[in-house]
Design a protein around this motif. Structure first.
Motif, PDB file in Angstrom:
ATOM      1  N   GLU A 149     -28.649 -75.788  32.890  1.00  0.00           N
ATOM      2  CA  GLU A 149     -27.502 -75.213  33.602  1.00  0.00           C
ATOM      3  C   GLU A 149     -27.892 -74.611  34.951  1.00  0.00           C
ATOM      4  OE1 GLU A 149     -29.260 -71.786  31.258  1.00  0.00           O
ATOM      5  OE2 GLU A 149     -28.922 -73.939  30.938  1.00  0.00           O
ATOM      6  N   THR A 150     -29.188 -74.494  35.196  1.00  0.00           N
ATOM      7  CA  THR A 150     -29.686 -73.861  36.419  1.00  0.00           C
ATOM      8  C   THR A 150     -30.570 -74.824  37.197  1.00  0.00           C
ATOM      9  OG1 THR A 150     -29.631 -71.685  35.350  1.00  0.00           O
ATOM     10  CG2 THR A 150     -31.012 -71.894  37.301  1.00  0.00           C
ATOM     11  N   LYS A 151     -30.475 -74.769  38.509  1.00  0.00           N
ATOM     12  CA  LYS A 151     -31.327 -75.603  39.366  1.00  0.00           C
ATOM     13  C   LYS A 151     -32.570 -74.793  39.750  1.00  0.00           C
ATOM     14  CE  LYS A 151     -29.414 -78.347  42.388  1.00  0.00           C
ATOM     15  NZ  LYS A 151     -28.684 -78.843  43.583  1.00  0.00           N
ATOM     16  N   PHE A 152     -33.739 -75.380  39.516  1.00  0.00           N
ATOM     17  CA  PHE A 152     -35.008 -74.716  39.822  1.00  0.00           C
ATOM     18  C   PHE A 152     -35.686 -75.435  40.998  1.00  0.00           C
ATOM     19  CE2 PHE A 152     -34.125 -73.281  35.604  1.00  0.00           C
ATOM     20  CZ  PHE A 152     -34.740 -72.045  35.474  1.00  0.00           C
ATOM     21  N   LEU A 153     -35.903 -74.687  42.085  1.00  0.00           N
ATOM     22  CA  LEU A 153     -36.465 -75.254  43.305  1.00  0.00           C
ATOM     23  C   LEU A 153     -37.672 -74.454  43.769  1.00  0.00           C
ATOM     24  CD1 LEU A 153     -33.099 -75.599  45.261  1.00  0.00           C
ATOM     25  CD2 LEU A 153     -34.241 -77.412  43.959  1.00  0.00           C
ATOM     26  N   LYS A 154     -38.469 -75.083  44.637  1.00  0.00           N
ATOM     27  CA  LYS A 154     -39.561 -74.367  45.300  1.00  0.00           C
ATOM     28  C   LYS A 154     -39.559 -74.753  46.774  1.00  0.00           C
ATOM     29  CE  LYS A 154     -43.813 -75.634  44.504  1.00  0.00           C
ATOM     30  NZ  LYS A 154     -45.094 -76.036  43.866  1.00  0.00           N
TER      31      LYS A 154
END
Length: 221
Positions: free
Chosen positions: A115-120
């Protein structure tokens, strides 16, 4: 006094058990009273809910959820955030060891919390955005809801101030910010044992493109 306390605890436990038993009995009674039409309608509602959840999951995956991804520059950041309700963005630097620790945990959570977008994003490629979001310490996690920054996790202070925090600790902290669907107890962080001799944070000044950033790495021997 001790006996009185034990008696009180025994009564509380007995009352709690009775309430649970009554609740289970009520649910069983309700199920027993259902006819075939009621059961069919219940199955239809559950099937519809499953279909809806699956459709939502596919939509998330099509937008890049489900994996921990690096975005090449700050220009892409705004597009990624605009189309997503929940975003966790790791502002990192290659030379900072603690960023690599966070990478490991974030990769695990990205798969678990679709449900969450994880970025770097490398701070060296995002000077404007780093200044706009007041990124001063590396690593920093920016936690965004509906395109707006709601919270930050700066360094490892909120994670037990140790390099050896478990993934569950970071998961709990993200849950407290409301950027993931957390099923545990938000009132109390997960417990874990710190190894003896754990070193705590010492801030070290470094410069990127003429701007000062703080490194949250622990001391090196």
């Amino acid at each position: 006094m001790a006996n009185q306390t034990m008696d009180i605890m025994a009564k509380v436990l007995e009352q709690s058990a009775k309430l649970v038993e009554e609740s289970v009995d009520a649910q069983l009674s309700k199920l027993n009273e259902m006819d075939e039409d009621d059961l069919d309608r219940l199955k239809e509602r559950r099937l519809e809910a499953l279909k809806k959840a699956q459709k939502q999951k596919q939509e998330w995956l099509s937008k890049g959820h489900g994996e921990y991804r690096e975005i090449p520059s700050e220009k892409e950041f705004f597009g990624e955030v605009k189309e997503t309700k929940n975003v966790v963005c790791h502002f990192y630097r290659n030379s900072t060891f603690r960023c690599k620790i966070l990478d490991k945990h974030l990769a695990i959570l990205a798969k678990k919390h679709v449900e969450t977008k994880f970025l770097k994003l490398n701070v060296e490629k995002a000077p404007f955005l780093s200044e706009r979001l007041h990124i001063k310490v590396i690593p920093t996690l920016a936690l965004l809801l509906d395109g707006k920054t709601k919270d930050y996790i700066v360094g490892f202070t909120d994670l037990g101030n140790t390099d050896e925090f478990p993934t569950e600790m970071l998961e709990w902290r993200l849950g407290c910010a409301g950027v993931i669907n957390y099923s545990g107890n938000l009132m109390e962080p997960p417990t874990f044992n710190k190894r003896s001799g754990t070193k705590f944070t010492k801030v070290e000044k470094k410069t990127i493109r003429g701007r000062g950033y703080d490194s949250d790495d622990s001391d090196s021997d």
